[in-house]
Write a protein that holds these residues in place. Structure first.
Motif: not given
Ligand code: SF4
Ligand SMILES: Cc1cc2nc3c(=O)[nH]c(=O)nc-3n(C[C@H](O)[C@H](O)[C@H](O)COP(=O)(O)O)c2cc1C
Ligand code: SF4
Length: 317
Positions: A278-280, A258, A282-283, A241-247, A236
């Protein structure tokens, strides 16, 4: 994790299967229990969906059933309490085809459901490739549900644009599915739903068979293991990474962390759920040294908008 010996064994079985004729089918119409009801009132449509295609079909099926006067719950199976399954008198399960079979998290989930003796059950898969082993994948779902007493009444497979990330998405097979789903796909979903209801009313079951095909052979290869070997980087990007936890929510095995920029390779199924959601952006995933990008980014770059069925304008589930 497969040992070298497992790999050789599986490859040998797959090799043998690849030599078999394409059309050999093993059908079985087991002695199913009696139908719980031939007039279902309460239906459950369950899905596992990573990039949203299976969810779209599941919701459409739910809307059609609702339009027919049934009380309908349509849910992501990962968030659904299995113990509630016996409360329903029709259960329809949808899943994508991953690696020529259903995802292992789906088969594991279905293997743990309680008895649903006599409940009419149907299965559908969404898939991306023209030869996606979809027949055997839907058979796999039906077998698991029949093993718990479900009575198979329907199966189908709906093709759409594939969400399998490659460093070069623009291969001919990918492009041939770019226009899908379309109005014809949604008609297929409507026919499938109507057929399921008709079968139940008539008390008819369907046979559940596996086809021994080239694709069946491929499903015996340790494809996840091979892909994991080819993924040369999986982490990551902390700066993005915006820390949204979607992943974390999307990961079926909770393999990604993440905040620590870590992926547990033992747990990872190489399903690309983190990358595809991942919306950003970041992965970070490299496949044989080449950077991959996810499904939403693919749609954006190619200006593709996926068609929604008109039922969604008036139905909410
Ligand atoms: S989905 Fe992307 S932005 Fe959100 S926590 Fe995971 S790596 Fe970070
Ligand atoms: C890891 C992975 C493996 C896949 N394997 C196959 C496959 O073997 N055959 C196929 O037809 N499509 C395959 N696909 C494409 C998906 O089945 C297809 O995009 C599906 O509609 C995705 O459903 P979803 O949007 O509900 O996640 C694969 C996609 C992924 C991400
Ligand atoms: S870490 Fe990503 S690729 Fe691995 S299982 Fe989880 S969602 Fe799938």
């Amino acid at each position: 994790m497969d040992t070298r010996r497992d790999f050789i064994k599986k490859s040998a079985i797959a090799g043998a299967a690849l030599c078999l004729p394409v059309s050999l089918t093993r059908e079985s119409r087991a002695a199913y229990p009696d139908f719980k009801t031939r007039n279902p009132k309460r239906a459950l449509v369950l899905w596992y969906s990573q990039a949203g295609q299976t969810r779209r079909y599941a919701k459409l099926i739910g809307c059609i059933l609702k339009g027919n006067g049934l009380s309908v719950d349509a849910r992501d199976m990962q968030e659904f309490d299995k113990n509630l399954l016996p409360d329903y008198d029709l259960i329809i399960v949808g899943t994508p085809v991953f690696y020529y079979d259903i995802p292992s998290n789906v088969s594991e989930w279905l293997a743990m459901i309680p008895s649903i003796k006599g409940t009419p059950v149907a299965a559908f898969v969404s898939f991306g490739g023209p030869e996606g082993n979809q027949h055997n994948s839907s058979s796999h779902v039906l077998k698991l549900m029949a093993g718990k007493g479900g009575v198979p009444v329907g199966r189908d497979a709906f093709r759409n644009i594939a969400s399998y990330p490659t460093s070069n998405w623009n291969n001919p097979k990918q492009i041939s599915g770019q226009h899908l789903p379309n109005a014809a796909t949604f008609d297929q979903v409507r026919r499938f739903t109507a057929d399921v209801m008709e079968k139940i009313t008539r008390g008819e079951t369907i046979s559940v068979g596996y086809e021994v095909t080239l694709r069946e052979g491929l499903s015996l290869l340790p494809l996840v293991w091979l892909n994991k070997k080819a993924i040369s980087k999986h982490t990551v990007d902390a700066a993005k990474c915006i820390g949204c936890q979607t992943c974390v929510k999307q990961c079926p095995t909770k393999a990604i962390n993440p905040s620590k920029q870590m992926v547990d390779q033992e747990k990872c199924l190489a399903c690309f759920g983190c990358l595809n959601n991942c919306p950003a952006d970041a992965v970070v995933m490299d496949y044989m040294g080449e950077r991959l990008y996810g499904f939403p980014e693919y749609l954006k770059r190619n200006k593709i908008t996926i068609m929604e069925p008109p039922e969604f304008n008036t139905c909410s589930l």
